[in-house]
Design an enzyme around this catalytic site. Structure first.
Site, mmCIF file in Angstrom:
data_model
loop_
_atom_site.group_PDB
_atom_site.id
_atom_site.type_symbol
_atom_site.label_atom_id
_atom_site.label_comp_id
_atom_site.label_asym_id
_atom_site.label_seq_id
_atom_site.Cartn_x
_atom_site.Cartn_y
_atom_site.Cartn_z
ATOM 1 N N LYS A 1 -8.079 14.471 -36.311
ATOM 2 C CA LYS A 1 -9.465 14.165 -35.934
ATOM 3 C C LYS A 1 -10.518 14.966 -36.700
ATOM 4 O O LYS A 1 -11.671 15.097 -36.256
ATOM 5 C CB LYS A 1 -9.709 14.343 -34.412
ATOM 6 N N HIS B 1 -0.658 15.797 -41.232
ATOM 7 C CA HIS B 1 -1.338 16.706 -40.307
ATOM 8 C C HIS B 1 -0.553 18.005 -40.170
ATOM 9 O O HIS B 1 -0.852 18.821 -39.292
ATOM 10 C CB HIS B 1 -1.460 16.064 -38.907
ATOM 11 N N SER C 1 -13.186 14.996 -30.099
ATOM 12 C CA SER C 1 -12.670 13.802 -30.766
ATOM 13 C C SER C 1 -11.183 13.601 -30.433
ATOM 14 O O SER C 1 -10.735 12.480 -30.163
ATOM 15 C CB SER C 1 -12.861 13.958 -32.285
#
Ligand code: A3P
Length: 308
Positions: A29, A122, A152
């Site tokens: 995010k 990620h 988020s």
């Protein structure tokens, strides 16, 4: 981590990077999709414009560590990408080659026919497959201030089926501070990558807030890092094309084609702002956050902006 990101662990760790691969690394995010779209346009906007109108971002830029057996990550696109890349102006077409359907981002990345390959991860820095370092690949790391990142992530966890339930906000807030999140602690992530930058020069560390402030300037910096010479006109056009409202409407960039997300709960392209945390944090939560932040973020060279 959840099993969607560990099921394919050995294969992912053994991924063979190529010297011209570009890794887009982020804490979830932080603006991954935004930067992915920018890089894809910088590299293929002129030579292969069809891909942006027809192939979803998650197929153009594979998510290396994901493995979801029930999800078609779109091998059809591998063939289309190949044709689009090698046969100039080949009209885009989806090919019904279901026997190629991959369920792992690593397999999709392996088969990407384009150069460079743009690959998303990620992972915290210590989990990046070693071949990326051995091949001295360029890495673009995007970081976002923790408060907006948390908000988020909260809304994302509410709407996506493959993440743990978000639950109630106050509980989520404390989980984030404790690092009990998929992909671990935000604090460890941004600090780990920042530290790595000191001994690995091929990392471009950028900030979501800077992109909001001046997208064109950040695209210029990306071009310098990547050694790309793109005309001012082209850079301006890309910057205009990736503004929030445009990307929100763009089905090939807004994830509306991925069945694991429920946009009725929250859209993927939600607000795209700096400072939305103010609509979520209570005064008390903000005080707790700031106190905790001081303890965890000791490096004065790494500074985030929570408003611009
Ligand atoms: P919000 O939930 O705050 O709106 P990622 O791609 O890493 O999952 O990050 C998603 C976040 O980036 C979402 O933040 C999304 O709206 C925002 N985002 C995506 N494209 C953007 C753009 N073009 N401009 C600004 N923000 C964008």
């Amino acid at each position: 981590m959840t099993h969607y990101f560990t099921d394919n662990w050995e294969n992912v760790q053994n991924f063979q990077a190529r010297p011209d691969d570009i890794l887009i690394a982020t804490y979830p995010k932080a603006g991954t999709t935004w930067v992915s779209q920018i890089l894809d346009l910088l590299y293929f906007g002129q030579t292969c414009p069809e891909r942006h109108n027809n192939i979803p971002i998650y197929e153009r830029v594979p998510f290396l560590e994901i493995a979801i057996p029930s999800l078609d990550l779109g091998y059809q696109s591998v063939i289309s990408l190949w044709l689009c890349y090698h046969v100039t102006c080949f009209p885009y077409q989806r090919f019904p080659y279901s026997m190629f359907t991959p369920h792992a981002g690593k397999d999709l990345a392996d088969k990407l026919p384009t150069t460079p390959r743009l690959i998303k991860t990620h992972f915290p820095v210590q989990f990046v497959p070693k071949s990326f370092w051995e091949q001295n690949c360029r890495i673009v790391y995007v970081a976002r201030n923790a408060k907006d990142n948390m908000v988020s992530f909260f809304h994302f966890d509410r709407m996506i089926a493959i993440q743990p339930e978000a639950g109630e906000w106050n509980n989520y807030f404390h989980r984030f501070l404790e690092g009990q999140m998929v992909f671990g602690s935000w604090y460890d992530h941004v600090n780990g990558w920042w530290k790595k930058k000191q001994n690995y020069s091929n990392i471009h560390y950028m900030f979501y807030e800077d992109m909001i402030e001046d997208t064109e300037r950040e695209i210029d910096k990306l071009c310098s890092f990547l050694g790309l010479s793109r005309s001012a006109e082209e850079r301006k056009m890309i910057s205009g094309g990736v503004q929030f409202d445009k990307m929100k409407k763009n089905e090939m960039a807004n994830y509306s084609t991925l069945p694991v997300m429920d946009f009725k709960i929250s859209p993927f392209m939600r607000k795209g702002k700096v400072g939305d945390w103010k609509n979520h944090f209570t005064v008390a939560q903000n005080e707790v956050f700031d106190e905790d932040y001081k303890k965890k973020m000791k490096d004065p060279t790494l500074q985030f902006r929570t408003e611009i």
